[in-house]
Design a protein around this motif. Structure first.
Motif, PDB file in Angstrom:
ATOM      1  N   UNK A   6       0.877  -1.385  -0.060  1.00  0.00           N
ATOM      2  CA  UNK A   6       0.085   0.047   0.055  1.00  0.00           C
ATOM      3  C   UNK A   6       0.732   1.297  -0.132  1.00  0.00           C
ATOM      4  N   UNK A   7       1.990   1.231   0.831  1.00  0.00           N
ATOM      5  CA  UNK A   7       2.769   2.332   0.880  1.00  0.00           C
ATOM      6  C   UNK A   7       3.484   2.677  -0.316  1.00  0.00           C
ATOM      7  N   UNK A   8       3.992   1.483  -1.196  1.00  0.00           N
ATOM      8  CA  UNK A   8       4.651   1.577  -2.442  1.00  0.00           C
ATOM      9  C   UNK A   8       3.672   2.402  -3.390  1.00  0.00           C
ATOM     10  N   UNK A  11      -2.195  -3.308  10.713  1.00  0.00           N
ATOM     11  CA  UNK A  11      -0.668  -2.976  10.658  1.00  0.00           C
ATOM     12  C   UNK A  11      -0.760  -1.861   9.669  1.00  0.00           C
ATOM     13  N   UNK A  12      -1.833  -1.752   8.479  1.00  0.00           N
ATOM     14  CA  UNK A  12      -1.877  -0.692   7.968  1.00  0.00           C
ATOM     15  C   UNK A  12      -2.034   0.690   8.391  1.00  0.00           C
ATOM     16  N   UNK A  61       0.231   3.992   8.706  1.00  0.00           N
ATOM     17  CA  UNK A  61      -0.238   5.421   8.566  1.00  0.00           C
ATOM     18  C   UNK A  61       0.501   6.433   9.816  1.00  0.00           C
ATOM     19  N   UNK A  62       0.460   5.865  10.855  1.00  0.00           N
ATOM     20  CA  UNK A  62       1.268   6.266  12.033  1.00  0.00           C
ATOM     21  C   UNK A  62       2.387   6.916  11.852  1.00  0.00           C
ATOM     22  N   UNK A  63       3.151   5.571  11.213  1.00  0.00           N
ATOM     23  CA  UNK A  63       4.469   5.765  10.955  1.00  0.00           C
ATOM     24  C   UNK A  63       4.798   6.991   9.786  1.00  0.00           C
ATOM     25  N   UNK A  64       4.123   7.130   8.867  1.00  0.00           N
ATOM     26  CA  UNK A  64       3.976   7.898   7.917  1.00  0.00           C
ATOM     27  C   UNK A  64       3.982   9.339   8.360  1.00  0.00           C
ATOM     28  N   UNK A  65       2.928   9.545   9.306  1.00  0.00           N
ATOM     29  CA  UNK A  65       2.853  10.853   9.845  1.00  0.00           C
ATOM     30  C   UNK A  65       4.138  11.103  10.720  1.00  0.00           C
ATOM     31  N   UNK A  66       4.784  10.151  11.227  1.00  0.00           N
ATOM     32  CA  UNK A  66       5.937  10.561  12.115  1.00  0.00           C
ATOM     33  C   UNK A  66       7.094  10.783  11.233  1.00  0.00           C
ATOM     34  N   UNK A  67       7.285  10.218  10.123  1.00  0.00           N
ATOM     35  CA  UNK A  67       8.402  10.478   9.122  1.00  0.00           C
ATOM     36  C   UNK A  67       8.000  11.991   8.367  1.00  0.00           C
ATOM     37  N   UNK A  68       6.854  12.493   8.595  1.00  0.00           N
ATOM     38  CA  UNK A  68       6.590  13.769   7.816  1.00  0.00           C
ATOM     39  C   UNK A  68       5.944  13.473   6.564  1.00  0.00           C
ATOM     40  N   UNK A 118       2.804  13.212   5.975  1.00  0.00           N
ATOM     41  CA  UNK A 118       1.118  13.223   6.413  1.00  0.00           C
ATOM     42  C   UNK A 118       0.161  12.953   5.215  1.00  0.00           C
ATOM     43  N   UNK A 119       0.685  13.698   4.065  1.00  0.00           N
ATOM     44  CA  UNK A 119      -0.337  13.506   2.990  1.00  0.00           C
ATOM     45  C   UNK A 119      -0.672  12.154   2.430  1.00  0.00           C
ATOM     46  N   UNK A 120       0.530  11.261   2.382  1.00  0.00           N
ATOM     47  CA  UNK A 120       0.434  10.055   2.102  1.00  0.00           C
ATOM     48  C   UNK A 120      -0.299   9.006   3.053  1.00  0.00           C
ATOM     49  N   UNK A 121       0.241   9.528   4.196  1.00  0.00           N
ATOM     50  CA  UNK A 121      -0.868   8.905   5.306  1.00  0.00           C
ATOM     51  C   UNK A 121      -2.323   9.051   5.296  1.00  0.00           C
ATOM     52  N   UNK A 122      -2.730  10.415   4.888  1.00  0.00           N
ATOM     53  CA  UNK A 122      -4.165  10.752   4.963  1.00  0.00           C
ATOM     54  C   UNK A 122      -4.823   9.812   3.716  1.00  0.00           C
ATOM     55  N   UNK A 123      -3.906   9.784   2.645  1.00  0.00           N
ATOM     56  CA  UNK A 123      -4.538   9.170   1.375  1.00  0.00           C
ATOM     57  C   UNK A 123      -4.672   7.599   1.810  1.00  0.00           C
ATOM     58  N   UNK A 124      -3.835   6.940   2.375  1.00  0.00           N
ATOM     59  CA  UNK A 124      -3.825   5.585   2.751  1.00  0.00           C
ATOM     60  C   UNK A 124      -5.083   5.516   3.719  1.00  0.00           C
ATOM     61  N   UNK A 125      -5.131   6.039   4.710  1.00  0.00           N
ATOM     62  CA  UNK A 125      -6.230   6.015   5.639  1.00  0.00           C
ATOM     63  C   UNK A 125      -7.739   6.273   4.885  1.00  0.00           C
ATOM     64  N   UNK A 126      -7.849   7.144   4.244  1.00  0.00           N
ATOM     65  CA  UNK A 126      -9.008   7.282   3.544  1.00  0.00           C
ATOM     66  C   UNK A 126      -9.277   6.089   2.521  1.00  0.00           C
ATOM     67  N   UNK A 127      -8.535   5.639   1.796  1.00  0.00           N
ATOM     68  CA  UNK A 127      -8.541   4.350   1.126  1.00  0.00           C
ATOM     69  C   UNK A 127      -8.998   3.215   1.717  1.00  0.00           C
ATOM     70  N   UNK A 128      -8.348   3.076   2.825  1.00  0.00           N
ATOM     71  CA  UNK A 128      -8.782   2.016   3.791  1.00  0.00           C
ATOM     72  C   UNK A 128     -10.005   2.004   4.289  1.00  0.00           C
ATOM     73  N   UNK A 129     -10.338   3.057   4.864  1.00  0.00           N
ATOM     74  CA  UNK A 129     -11.746   3.430   5.306  1.00  0.00           C
ATOM     75  C   UNK A 129     -12.833   3.142   4.266  1.00  0.00           C
TER      76      UNK A 129
END
Ligand code: NAD
Length: 335
Positions: A24-26, A277-278, A282-289, A291-302
């Motif tokens: 998913x991150x890829x 784990x996904x 998302x928490x990890x992506x926010x931690x490494x700055x 945030x935009x990718x994190x938000x996209x993954x979260x909304x796709x999963x939801x």
């Protein structure tokens, strides 16, 4: 510049759910150089230790890791790789946000709380011995340094994220010295932050109140064992261990992992739910700055969970881990 991140697949369903998160991150396009290192039962079998020193060095170097669950034998055998890892890297704060996930029905709606657990001491000191045959002693270690450190973490976190209240959970009516010291440290930190409401609750009462009125709670602060138990109880408020993410955080290093274990009953069957784990990634992506990718993954999963057509068995569906991951990847493509 790309990120260099340690990837710890783990045991049982670990490789399946970490693979889902990496795919998913890829897809979302974050440039990550994953460096794989393994710990746990598989590592013990292959390399003779459940926590190889070079994997510790790898995480010390990358400072960030995404980790699958590992297996620990019950009642004997080797020591938990998780406990050793958290101590070795001083990942003193376990952070588990417990929130309803769209599309997942549970007994409650509107649950939104944070479990913060001291990760390095308490009864997890691993100091146990047989005093005489038939009598065993386990030592609960509570120190001022670690208790103040986790209390400071909790108050800093609450202030940074706009939380209003911290509940320190304890059993200081019985363990007057150890839990008493934990509370003393929490009170000292609380006194410096009057903007956060601070309350204390005995652990048994906290269990009952969490089940009856979870909305009363905001941030929960506790020592190791209560945190382990209550974070799983809290996961049950929103659909179970498979849907709650987590992180183990130190001053410099953070290891992201779901709340669930290695689920040996379904390991290798491609039926595990990758949600926890996904969401940890998302928490990890926010931690490494990122945030935009994190938000996209979260909304796709939801959106996949909300549509409800592609669900794993634990959520009442028939989808495999791969099919659910494919659906999230497809939803990312549709954004
Ligand atoms: P578990 O969380 O592995 O499994 C409990 C139940 O939940 C099982 O029925 C399992 O099939 C189900 N489940 C868990 N995760 C799931 C997922 N993602 N999708 C679908 N179903 C899922 O807990 P357990 O059985 O008590 O422990 C198994 C092993 O995991 C033990 O060796 C334990 O020490 C270890 N463990 C590791 C971690 C970690 O590495 N962070 C955490 C907890 C337990």
């Amino acid at each position: 510049m790309g990120h260099r991140i340690a990837l710890i697949p783990g045991d049982g369903i670990g490789p399946e759910v970490t693979d889902a998160a990496v795919r998913v991150i890829t897809k979302v396009g974050v440039d990550i150089d994953w460096v794989v290192g393994d710990i746990g039962a598989g590592a013990l079998e292959k390399r003779g230790t459940q926590l190889p020193e070079d994997v510790l060095d790898l995480i010390r170097e990358t400072k960030v890791a995404l980790k699958g669950p590992v297996t620990t034998p019950i009642g004997g055998g080797f020591q938990s790789a998780n406990v050793l890892l958290r101590k070795a890297l001083q990942l003193y704060a376990s952070l588990r946000p417990v929130k309803n996930v769209p599309g997942i029905t549970s007994c409650y709606t509107g649950v939104d709380l944070i479990v913060i657990r001291e990760n390095t001491e308490g009864l997890y000191s691993g100091i146990e011995h047989e005093v005489v045959p038939g009598v065993v002693e386990s030592l609960k270690i509570i120190t001022r340094a670690a208790s103040s450190r986790i209390a400071r973490f909790a108050f800093d976190y609450a202030i940074r994220t706009g939380r209003k209240k911290i509940t320190a959970v304890h059993k200081a009516n019985i363990m007057k010295k150890s839990d008493g010291l934990f509370l003393e440290c929490a009170r000292e930190v609380a006194a410096k932050h009057p903007e956060i409401d601070y309350e204390e609750m005995i652990v048994d009462s906290a269990c009952m109140q969490l089940v009856m009125k979870p909305h009363k709670f905001d941030v929960l602060l506790m020592e190791n064992l209560y945190g382990d138990i209550l974070s799983e109880l809290c996961s049950g408020l929103v659909g179970g261990v498979a849907v709650v993410p987590g992180a183990n955080i130190g001053d410099e290093i953070a290891v992201f992992e779901a709340v669930h274990g290695s689920a040996p009953d379904i390991g290798g069957k491609n039926v595990a739910n990758p949600t926890g784990l996904i969401l940890s990634s998302v928490m990890m992506l926010r931690h490494i700055g990122e945030a935009e990718a994190a938000g996209r993954i979260e909304s796709a999963l939801f959106s996949v969970l909300r549509r409800g057509e592609t669900r794993t068995r634990d959520l009442g569906g028939t989808a495999t881990t791969t099919e659910m991951t494919d659906a999230v990847i497809q939803a990312l493509g549709e954004q």
